[in-house]
Design an enzyme around this catalytic site. Structure first.
Site: not given
Ligand code: PLP
Length: 433
Positions: A223, A251, A282
């Site tokens: 991320s 992502h 996303k």
């Molecule tokens: C790789 C990854 N997993 C999980 C999440 C968490 O998701 P959410 O923002 O939908 O709670 C994110 C969010 O930024 C992320 O980038």
């Protein structure tokens, strides 16, 4: 308790302090709130010197171009390089229509936890579609992606088990691991980023330390760095050690692979990874998350996963919106093609200008900048109507500051060129290029 002015003494010279100084600060006090007053003084200083960028207010939808109320009091019409809604599905007329229809049909909330009275027809339909999309037997859904990772880890691992993380895994995975370690004493370890040799060493250590099972977990697309996990090697190694693999596709879903099915499709490994996690925040432009895997594992996690049993089911409106987004992305490859066109263009141009983008392979583009200039650079870009987030410790390790650009398929070539012109000017001004 200290009075408010005394809190300033913790930051005698604000100008010499970095995000790490305030994040790691321990303020000895018997009053739990004292640290909040000290932070507040620091925040006020940052706002007054145009160094604060958290929670700028978007007026209207989070789109490739938005009106933004900034902390300097100005409302700007900005090019958005900081959101994660890759296809702008949050603002797609058909997705919005599906949400409105779902409100009429189901109302706003689901009313209960999914195991009790909170499972609605639309939830079952979304779970069925997701399982199919990810080539898995079953899927379960959650109101947030963070909760999804927390629940997977805390539902599946127990005292003799081990979980081995890529060191750059998302915070929701790391927090889930801290939780299970504290609660059950689960063994938690980290391997060097995308480094299969390091993973082998860690699996070997875990095998000698733990009598239970092992889980290897990693982001599919990282991320903060935008690179891709070497999933074939990770899975082969895990198989050697009898470990299971979970991949977080937050992502990658909708983006990687010939039909957008994610990292597994990218490596022709569909249906071969034990657990696939994803978010709806996303690609799908909504909010929530899912786990897909074997039927028995999903059935078990519904009952043993704390964030499933003890939390109200995702809203039916969100579920209907995700279903529509998924439909659109499956039917029309134009969204994905436009996103990749924008991605390749910006990679090429930024590298041509001399920026270090840390070998990213995806629409997440980390533009390396010096830690001590991160806020000044961001403010300069803001004045040029470019919305981009500076990422500093604790979101990344100390001295690995970056501008984290994330692209949308809807950004036009003119908007990208305008952004590049601003980045070039600011990069030269601050000695980055
Ligand atoms: C790789 C990854 N997993 C999980 C999440 C968490 O998701 P959410 O923002 O939908 O709670 C994110 C969010 O930024 C992320 O980038």
């Amino acid at each position: 308790m200290l009075n408010r002015l005394e809190h300033n003494s913790y930051f005698e010279d604000f100008s010499n302090k970095s995000s790490a100084d305030y994040y790691d600060l321990e303020i000895p006090s018997k009053d739990l709130f004292d640290k909040t007053y000290a932070f507040s003084a620091w925040k006020q200083y940052l706002v007054s010197t145009d160094n604060y960028f958290l929670r700028r207010t978007i007026l209207g939808p989070s789109s490739h171009r938005c009106l933004v109320k900034c902390h300097d009091g100005k409302i700007r019409n900005m090019i958005m390089l900081g959101g994660n809604s890759y296809f702008e599905m949050n603002n797609h007329p058909e997705v919005k229509k599906a949400a409105v229809e779902a409100v009429s049909k189901y109302g706003t909330g689901s009313g209960s936890a999914p195991l009790l009275a909170g499972t609605l027809e639309v939830h079952r339909e979304l779970e069925r579609k997701l399982a199919e999309f990810k080539s898995c037997e079953a899927a379960m859904i959650f109101p947030s992606g963070f909760q999804t990772n927390y629940t997977l880890i805390n539902g599946l691992l127990r005292s003799q088990d081990a979980v081995i993380n890529d060191i750059l895994n998302h915070a929701s995975i790391i927090e889930g691991c801290k939780g299970v370690q504290a609660k059950f004493g689960t063994y938690v370890d980290f391997y060097a980023h995308n480094n299969v040799k390091s993973l082998r060493r860690k699996l070997e250590i875990a095998k000698n330390k733990c009598t239970g099972g092992q889980l290897v977990i990693c982001d599919g697309v990282f991320s903060m760095d935008g690179d891709i996990a070497p999933l074939p090697e990770i899975c082969a190694l895990a198989r050697e050690y009898g470990a299971k693999v979970a991949v977080d596709e937050a992502h990658a879903t909708g983006i990687l692979g010939a039909t957008g099915r994610g990292t597994c499709e990218h490596f022709s490994m569909e249906g071969q990874v034990d657990l696939v996690v994803g978010t709806f925040s996303k690609t799908f432009g909504v909010v929530g998350g899912f786990i897909a895997g074997k039927q028995e594992v999903i059935d078990y996690l519904r009952v043993y996963g704390p964030g499933y049993m003890f939390s109200t089911a995702m809203s039916p409106v969100d579920a209907a919106a995700v279903l529509k987004s998924l439909d659109l992305l499956e039917q029309d490859s134009t969204y994905r093609r436009q996103l990749w066109e924008n991605t390749y263009y910006l990679h090429k141009e930024l590298l041509g200008l001399g920026f270090d983008i840390n070998g990213t392979e995806t629409p997440i583009i980390p533009v390396k900048i010096p830690n001590d200039k991160a806020w000044a650079i961001t403010y300069d870009l803001q004045k040029r109507n470019i919305f981009v987030n500076p990422v500093l410790y604790p979101a990344v390790s100390k001295n690995r500051a970056r501008l984290r650009i994330s692209l949308m398929s809807t950004l036009t070539r003119e908007e990208l060129d305008q952004s590049l012109y601003a980045l070039e000017s600011v990069g030269k001004k601050f000695g980055v290029i």
